[in-house]
Design an enzyme around this catalytic site. Structure first.
Site, PDB file in Angstrom:
ATOM      1  N   GLN A 191       0.826  -1.217   0.000  1.00 56.48           N
ATOM      2  CA  GLN A 191       0.000   0.000   0.000  1.00 56.48           C
ATOM      3  C   GLN A 191       0.855   1.260   0.000  1.00 56.48           C
ATOM      4  OE1 GLN A 191      -1.716  -1.224   3.897  1.00 56.48           O
ATOM      5  NE2 GLN A 191      -1.316   0.868   4.536  1.00 56.48           N
ATOM      6  N   HIS A 201      -6.342  -1.903  11.510  1.00 50.77           N
ATOM      7  CA  HIS A 201      -5.676  -2.345  10.285  1.00 50.77           C
ATOM      8  C   HIS A 201      -6.429  -3.557   9.743  1.00 50.77           C
ATOM      9  CE1 HIS A 201      -2.604  -2.943   7.363  1.00 50.77           C
ATOM     10  NE2 HIS A 201      -2.052  -4.013   7.924  1.00 50.77           N
ATOM     11  N   CYS A 245      -5.330  -0.272   3.264  1.00 51.55           N
ATOM     12  CA  CYS A 245      -5.345  -1.695   3.658  1.00 51.55           C
ATOM     13  C   CYS A 245      -6.763  -2.249   3.482  1.00 51.55           C
ATOM     14  CB  CYS A 245      -4.892  -1.836   5.096  1.00 51.55           C
ATOM     15  SG  CYS A 245      -5.889  -0.907   6.265  1.00 51.55           S
ATOM     16  N   ASN A 303      -0.898  -9.626   4.634  1.00 55.34           N
ATOM     17  CA  ASN A 303      -0.814  -8.190   4.880  1.00 55.34           C
ATOM     18  C   ASN A 303      -0.647  -7.455   3.548  1.00 55.34           C
ATOM     19  OD1 ASN A 303      -0.640  -5.767   6.225  1.00 55.34           O
ATOM     20  ND2 ASN A 303       1.054  -6.355   7.542  1.00 55.34           N
TER      21      ASN A 303
END
Lengths: 243, 104
Positions: free
Chosen positions: A20, A163, A26, A200
C-alpha cells in the site's frame, strides 16, 4: 473443522502480496483479496481485481486516508462488479474521477456478511467457503519479523482495531518450534501453538513473505471484531481447503 | 550515552553497523547529519522495543529490524494505520428493572 487450512496452496485463489506504500488503503486491498479468493474458489477462474477502482469510486472519496471493507463491497455492488488490476492499475493515490464505466468487469459479488465473533466458526467458514477480511490492532506488526504472535490484552488491545488484513488459513506449530519456555528451568519443549495465517499489504519483504501469523483461540489483537466477507455465487461442487 | 544505555552489550559502533545495514537493505538515506542522528536514535529505541516484545510474547514470534525500524510509532501509525478505524460502541449500561427503563 479441519486441523489445518492454507488457501495459499490452492491454485488461482491468492494474488501476489501488494504494497500500500503511503496510501492507507489496507481496507481496499483486503477487500480486493477477499473478492479474488472467493471468485477463484467459486468459479475456478483466477482474477486480480482493481484496488484503484475501490479508491476512486468509493463514496467517501478519500480512500488513501483509511476506510472500511463494507464501503469497498458497497462500491462493487453499486458498480455491478470490479475491473481488473491490469485495466485499472493501483496508483498509490486517490484520483478525482471514477473510471469504472470505461472497463469491463472481471468479477462481481452477490452480497457481503459479517461472521460471528467466534474463532471456531470463523475457522469453519474459512475452511469451507474461503478467505475472510479481518480488522486487527496492528501495534505489534511494526517490529514483527516471523513466527506466531501470542499477545495479551495489554500488549495488543483487542478493542483498538486499526488495520484490515485477509485471513487465509490456520494451523498449529510443531512443539519443537516453540522457544525455550520462560521461567521453567530445563524445560525446552513447548506445547504446539494454534495460529491464524494472515495476508498483509506491506509488500512481500515484510514478515513471512508478506504474511504473518497470530495466535488462534485468544482473540489476538481483536481479530474476531469485524470478520467480513463478500459472497460470490454458490459453486456447483463442494469446496474444501488444502490441508 | 542514551544509545549505549538502550543497547546494553551492543556498543554504539555495532548499533551504527546495524543501522548502516538497515539503510542498505531498505534503501534509506537522510538529508543531513541531524536527521541521520534523529533516525539512528529512533532505530535504537525500536530495537530495544523489539527486544522487549520478544521477551513479552507468549508465542513463537520474533521481533527485530523491519522496513519500519526508523519510524516512530506515531509516524508508523500515520503512514500505515487505517485512519478511519471503526469507533468504539458507546458504553451504555442501565440498571435492569429501574422505573425509567420499564417506561422506555
Amino acid at each position: 473443522v479441519p486441523s489445518t487450512c492454507d488457501w495459499r496452496k490452492a491454485p488461482g485463489v491468492m494474488s501476489p502480496v501488494k504494497d500500500q506504500k503511503t496510501c492507507s488503503c489496507c481496507w481496499a486491498m483486503a477487500a480486493a483479496g477477499n473478492i479474488e479468493a472467493q471468485w477463484g474458489i467459486k468459479t475456478r477462474q483466477s482474477v486480480e481485481v482493481s484496488v484503484q477502482e475501490l479508491l476512486d469510486c468509493g463514496r467517501c472519496g478519500d480512500g488513501c486516508s483509511g476506510g472500511f471493507v463494507w464501503d469497498a463491497f458497497i462500491t462493487v455492488l453499486n458498480n455491478s462488479g470490479l475491473a481488473s488490476e491490469k485495466d485499472y492499475p493501483f496508483q498509490g493515490a486517490v484520483r478525482a474521477k471514477c473510471q469504472a464505466k470505461k472497463h469491463k468487469k472481471v468479477a462481481w459479488i452477490q452480497d457481503f456478511i459479517m461472521l460471528s465473533d467466534n474463532e471456531q466458526r470463523i475457522a469453519w467458514y474459512l475452511a469451507t467457503e474461503g478467505p475472510i477480511t479481518v480488522t486487527i490492532n496492528k501495534k505489534l506488526l511494526q517490529q514483527y519479523q516471523n513466527g506466531v504472535i501470542k499477545a495479551t490484552q495489554t500488549t495488543c488491545d483487542p478493542q483498538n482495531v486499526d488495520h484490515v488484513v485477509l485471513l487465509v488459513g490456520f494451523g498449529k506449530t510443531k512443539s519443537v518450534e516453540g522457544r525455550q519456555a520462560k521461567g521453567v528451568p530445563g524445560h525446552s519443549r513447548r506445547r504446539s501453538t494454534p495460529y491464524w495465517i494472515l495476508k498483509n499489504s506491506w509488500g512481500a519483504n515484510w514478515g513471512e513473505k508478506g504474511y504473518f501469523r497470530l495466535h488462534r483461540g485468544s482473540n489476538a489483537c481483536g481479530i474476531t471484531k469485524y470478520p467480513i466477507t463478500a459472497r460470490v455465487d454458490k459453486p456447483a461442487k463442494k469446496v474444501s481447503c488444502p490441508p | 550515552d542514551s544509545l549505549r544505555v538502550q543497547n546494553p552489550g551492543a556498543g554504539p559502533l555495532e548499533l551504527k553497523e546495524v543501522f548502516t545495514l538497515f539503510q542498505i537493505q531498505y534503501n534509506r538515506s537522510y538529508s543531513n547529519p541531524a536527521e541521520y542522528a534523529h533516525r539512528l536514535d529512533i532505530f535504537a529505541r525500536n530495537l530495544a522495543h523489539a527486544q522487549r516484545l520478544q521477551e513479552e510474547d507468549l508465542g513463537t514470534a520474533e521481533f527485530g529490524v523491519t522496513a519500519f525500524s526508523d519510524l516512530t510509532e506515531e509516524e508508523f501509525d500515520q503512514l500505515y494505520g487505517n485512519q478511519r478505524a471503526a469507533g468504539r460502541a458507546p458504553n451504555v449500561d442501565r440498571e435492569v428493572g429501574s422505573d425509567e427503563w420499564q417506561e422506555s
